[in-house]
Design a protein around this motif. Sequence first.
Motif, PDB file in Angstrom:
ATOM      1  N   PHE A  59      33.323 -14.656  80.104  1.00  0.00           N
ATOM      2  CA  PHE A  59      34.612 -15.332  79.946  1.00  0.00           C
ATOM      3  C   PHE A  59      35.723 -14.493  80.572  1.00  0.00           C
ATOM      4  CE2 PHE A  59      38.594 -15.756  77.617  1.00  0.00           C
ATOM      5  CZ  PHE A  59      38.840 -17.122  77.711  1.00  0.00           C
ATOM      6  N   PHE A  60      35.730 -13.201  80.275  1.00  0.00           N
ATOM      7  CA  PHE A  60      36.737 -12.320  80.872  1.00  0.00           C
ATOM      8  C   PHE A  60      36.638 -12.338  82.398  1.00  0.00           C
ATOM      9  CE2 PHE A  60      36.629  -9.606  76.801  1.00  0.00           C
ATOM     10  CZ  PHE A  60      37.787 -10.187  76.313  1.00  0.00           C
ATOM     11  N   ALA A  61      35.412 -12.288  82.903  1.00  0.00           N
ATOM     12  CA  ALA A  61      35.209 -12.246  84.353  1.00  0.00           C
ATOM     13  C   ALA A  61      35.693 -13.525  85.032  1.00  0.00           C
ATOM     14  CB  ALA A  61      33.732 -12.015  84.664  1.00  0.00           C
ATOM     15  N   ALA A  62      35.649 -14.633  84.304  1.00  0.00           N
ATOM     16  CA  ALA A  62      36.123 -15.899  84.865  1.00  0.00           C
ATOM     17  C   ALA A  62      37.644 -15.972  84.898  1.00  0.00           C
ATOM     18  CB  ALA A  62      35.572 -17.067  84.047  1.00  0.00           C
ATOM     19  N   LYS A  63      38.297 -15.106  84.135  1.00  0.00           N
ATOM     20  CA  LYS A  63      39.756 -15.135  84.044  1.00  0.00           C
ATOM     21  C   LYS A  63      40.425 -14.050  84.881  1.00  0.00           C
ATOM     22  CE  LYS A  63      39.824 -18.487  81.031  1.00  0.00           C
ATOM     23  NZ  LYS A  63      40.476 -19.791  81.310  1.00  0.00           N
ATOM     24  N   ALA A  77      35.223  -4.660  80.019  1.00  0.00           N
ATOM     25  CA  ALA A  77      36.051  -5.683  80.656  1.00  0.00           C
ATOM     26  C   ALA A  77      37.412  -5.775  79.980  1.00  0.00           C
ATOM     27  CB  ALA A  77      35.338  -7.033  80.610  1.00  0.00           C
ATOM     28  N   ALA A  78      37.405  -5.793  78.650  1.00  0.00           N
ATOM     29  CA  ALA A  78      38.668  -5.860  77.918  1.00  0.00           C
ATOM     30  C   ALA A  78      39.516  -4.621  78.177  1.00  0.00           C
ATOM     31  CB  ALA A  78      38.393  -6.015  76.423  1.00  0.00           C
ATOM     32  N   GLN A  79      38.867  -3.463  78.275  1.00  0.00           N
ATOM     33  CA  GLN A  79      39.604  -2.232  78.542  1.00  0.00           C
ATOM     34  C   GLN A  79      40.250  -2.271  79.926  1.00  0.00           C
ATOM     35  OE1 GLN A  79      40.197   0.416  76.377  1.00  0.00           O
ATOM     36  NE2 GLN A  79      41.695   0.775  78.008  1.00  0.00           N
ATOM     37  N   HIS A  80      39.526  -2.782  80.911  1.00  0.00           N
ATOM     38  CA  HIS A  80      40.088  -2.890  82.260  1.00  0.00           C
ATOM     39  C   HIS A  80      41.313  -3.801  82.252  1.00  0.00           C
ATOM     40  CE1 HIS A  80      40.289  -3.264  86.627  1.00  0.00           C
ATOM     41  NE2 HIS A  80      40.397  -4.568  86.444  1.00  0.00           N
ATOM     42  N   ILE A  81      41.215  -4.910  81.551  1.00  0.00           N
ATOM     43  CA  ILE A  81      42.347  -5.844  81.494  1.00  0.00           C
ATOM     44  C   ILE A  81      43.539  -5.192  80.807  1.00  0.00           C
ATOM     45  CG2 ILE A  81      43.124  -8.055  80.547  1.00  0.00           C
ATOM     46  CD1 ILE A  81      40.156  -8.986  80.836  1.00  0.00           C
ATOM     47  N   GLU A  82      43.286  -4.484  79.722  1.00  0.00           N
ATOM     48  CA  GLU A  82      44.384  -3.809  79.026  1.00  0.00           C
ATOM     49  C   GLU A  82      45.023  -2.737  79.911  1.00  0.00           C
ATOM     50  OE1 GLU A  82      44.739  -2.531  74.577  1.00  0.00           O
ATOM     51  OE2 GLU A  82      43.756  -0.881  75.638  1.00  0.00           O
ATOM     52  N   HIS A  86      48.062  -5.675  80.391  1.00  0.00           N
ATOM     53  CA  HIS A  86      48.778  -5.328  79.163  1.00  0.00           C
ATOM     54  C   HIS A  86      47.902  -5.710  77.982  1.00  0.00           C
ATOM     55  CE1 HIS A  86      51.984  -5.311  76.076  1.00  0.00           C
ATOM     56  NE2 HIS A  86      52.594  -4.466  76.897  1.00  0.00           N
ATOM     57  N   ARG A  87      48.142  -5.063  76.856  1.00  0.00           N
ATOM     58  CA  ARG A  87      47.403  -5.411  75.643  1.00  0.00           C
ATOM     59  C   ARG A  87      47.588  -6.884  75.285  1.00  0.00           C
ATOM     60  NH1 ARG A  87      43.228  -3.857  72.197  1.00  0.00           N
ATOM     61  NH2 ARG A  87      43.237  -5.510  70.656  1.00  0.00           N
ATOM     62  N   SER A  88      48.783  -7.393  75.507  1.00  0.00           N
ATOM     63  CA  SER A  88      49.038  -8.791  75.157  1.00  0.00           C
ATOM     64  C   SER A  88      48.150  -9.741  75.959  1.00  0.00           C
ATOM     65  CB  SER A  88      50.511  -9.138  75.382  1.00  0.00           C
ATOM     66  OG  SER A  88      50.864  -8.986  76.742  1.00  0.00           O
ATOM     67  N   THR A  89      47.777  -9.340  77.175  1.00  0.00           N
ATOM     68  CA  THR A  89      46.887 -10.176  77.978  1.00  0.00           C
ATOM     69  C   THR A  89      45.505 -10.251  77.337  1.00  0.00           C
ATOM     70  OG1 THR A  89      48.075  -9.510  79.974  1.00  0.00           O
ATOM     71  CG2 THR A  89      45.920 -10.539  80.277  1.00  0.00           C
ATOM     72  N   VAL A  90      45.026  -9.117  76.840  1.00  0.00           N
ATOM     73  CA  VAL A  90      43.733  -9.101  76.148  1.00  0.00           C
ATOM     74  C   VAL A  90      43.782 -10.016  74.927  1.00  0.00           C
ATOM     75  CG1 VAL A  90      42.057  -7.674  74.918  1.00  0.00           C
ATOM     76  CG2 VAL A  90      43.216  -6.762  76.938  1.00  0.00           C
ATOM     77  N   SER A  91      44.834  -9.883  74.132  1.00  0.00           N
ATOM     78  CA  SER A  91      44.955 -10.699  72.920  1.00  0.00           C
ATOM     79  C   SER A  91      45.036 -12.183  73.254  1.00  0.00           C
ATOM     80  CB  SER A  91      46.188 -10.267  72.118  1.00  0.00           C
ATOM     81  OG  SER A  91      46.058  -8.927  71.691  1.00  0.00           O
ATOM     82  N   THR A  92      45.777 -12.510  74.310  1.00  0.00           N
ATOM     83  CA  THR A  92      45.900 -13.912  74.717  1.00  0.00           C
ATOM     84  C   THR A  92      44.560 -14.476  75.164  1.00  0.00           C
ATOM     85  OG1 THR A  92      48.211 -13.627  75.371  1.00  0.00           O
ATOM     86  CG2 THR A  92      47.021 -15.482  76.349  1.00  0.00           C
ATOM     87  N   LEU A  93      43.805 -13.698  75.934  1.00  0.00           N
ATOM     88  CA  LEU A  93      42.498 -14.160  76.394  1.00  0.00           C
ATOM     89  C   LEU A  93      41.514 -14.296  75.236  1.00  0.00           C
ATOM     90  CD1 LEU A  93      42.078 -12.175  79.740  1.00  0.00           C
ATOM     91  CD2 LEU A  93      42.494 -14.625  79.463  1.00  0.00           C
ATOM     92  N   MET A  94      41.546 -13.357  74.305  1.00  0.00           N
ATOM     93  CA  MET A  94      40.667 -13.462  73.136  1.00  0.00           C
ATOM     94  C   MET A  94      41.009 -14.709  72.321  1.00  0.00           C
ATOM     95  SD  MET A  94      38.295 -11.117  72.850  1.00  0.00           S
ATOM     96  CE  MET A  94      37.934 -10.981  71.093  1.00  0.00           C
ATOM     97  N   ILE A 193      38.417  -4.907  70.487  1.00  0.00           N
ATOM     98  CA  ILE A 193      37.569  -5.338  71.584  1.00  0.00           C
ATOM     99  C   ILE A 193      37.547  -4.349  72.746  1.00  0.00           C
ATOM    100  CG2 ILE A 193      39.427  -6.781  72.526  1.00  0.00           C
ATOM    101  CD1 ILE A 193      35.586  -7.366  72.804  1.00  0.00           C
ATOM    102  N   THR A 194      38.628  -3.599  72.969  1.00  0.00           N
ATOM    103  CA  THR A 194      38.625  -2.672  74.103  1.00  0.00           C
ATOM    104  C   THR A 194      37.948  -1.357  73.731  1.00  0.00           C
ATOM    105  OG1 THR A 194      40.716  -1.579  73.568  1.00  0.00           O
ATOM    106  CG2 THR A 194      40.857  -3.628  74.826  1.00  0.00           C
ATOM    107  N   ASP A 195      37.536  -0.629  74.757  1.00  0.00           N
ATOM    108  CA  ASP A 195      36.989   0.708  74.507  1.00  0.00           C
ATOM    109  C   ASP A 195      37.980   1.559  73.720  1.00  0.00           C
ATOM    110  OD1 ASP A 195      34.593   0.239  75.822  1.00  0.00           O
ATOM    111  OD2 ASP A 195      35.308   1.008  77.748  1.00  0.00           O
TER     112      ASP A 195
END
Length: 292
Positions: A59-63, A77-82, A86-94, A193-195
């Motif tokens: 799911f992360f890879a598709a976004k 994946a979540a760590q890379h996005i954060e 931004h952390r808010s991007t991770v939360s929004t995607l989750m 979810i992130t490292d």
Amino acid sequence: MTALATTASVMPDGLEAERLLADLAAQLRAGGLVPYLGPALACLAPVAAPTTHEALADFFAAKVALPRRAKGNAWAAAQHIESTRHRSTVSTLMAEAFRPPVAPTALHRHLAAWGVPLIVDTWYDGAMRAALAASPANWGEVQGITRAGIGEDRWYRFYDAGGQETTRDAAGAWETVLYKPHGGVDPVRNFLITDADYVEVLTEIDIQTPIPDIVKERRHGRGFLFVGCRFHDQLLRTYARQVSKRSGDRRYVVVEPATLTRNEVKFFAAQGLTPVAVPLPRAVEILCGAVA
């Protein structure tokens, strides 16, 4: 003989495993076992949300475009996005990933109706909360939270049945405590979810600091039954070991033998977990009382 072959030779299966599960169901109803629920339970109902860590990684890879090292690994994946956004991007995607509601299974509904003292739910969906909300039980929830950027020295938060934050003192009066160690989409989108989320937790979890006292109290003297769980990653094994630490010595795990990894087999042996070879749909039927 390999570790997998050795385990298969002593693993209850067939009618023996079904009889064992029927006995474990009685122990669940009596409050003698703590149910430890994994993401595979969600697969028993039609669901659009991810039901494995690998599906969440996809799911992360598709976004977001991910580097090779982060592909296929939800935490990386979540760590890379954060790190890159931004952390808010991770939360929004989750929140987007787990926005589709997951219908409670029969096991969720039965656990809610039985009023068991403690339920550990390790996935991010709201199925167990929904089942409890539809029951007459006096219940509440404690969720693990990220400490990234919150400026608080807390590892978890308490929520009442209405989703309002409450205190640890209030939790003592709940008939059923729902423990979500990795957080959840409901009621307020707490996610580990992130490292980075897990770095602090893993440095403290061996001395049990991130485990709520109410969980430590209610696991005491009780066994554990792991349902819908996989332990093919070290993080998942660490959480299972630490959440069930200092509990009773009866521990069982429902498994599909063909999918087990060598590390999972070693983990079962090290933790005194009895693997019970029954397909998950049938296991849920038996645990809910459909033994025929």
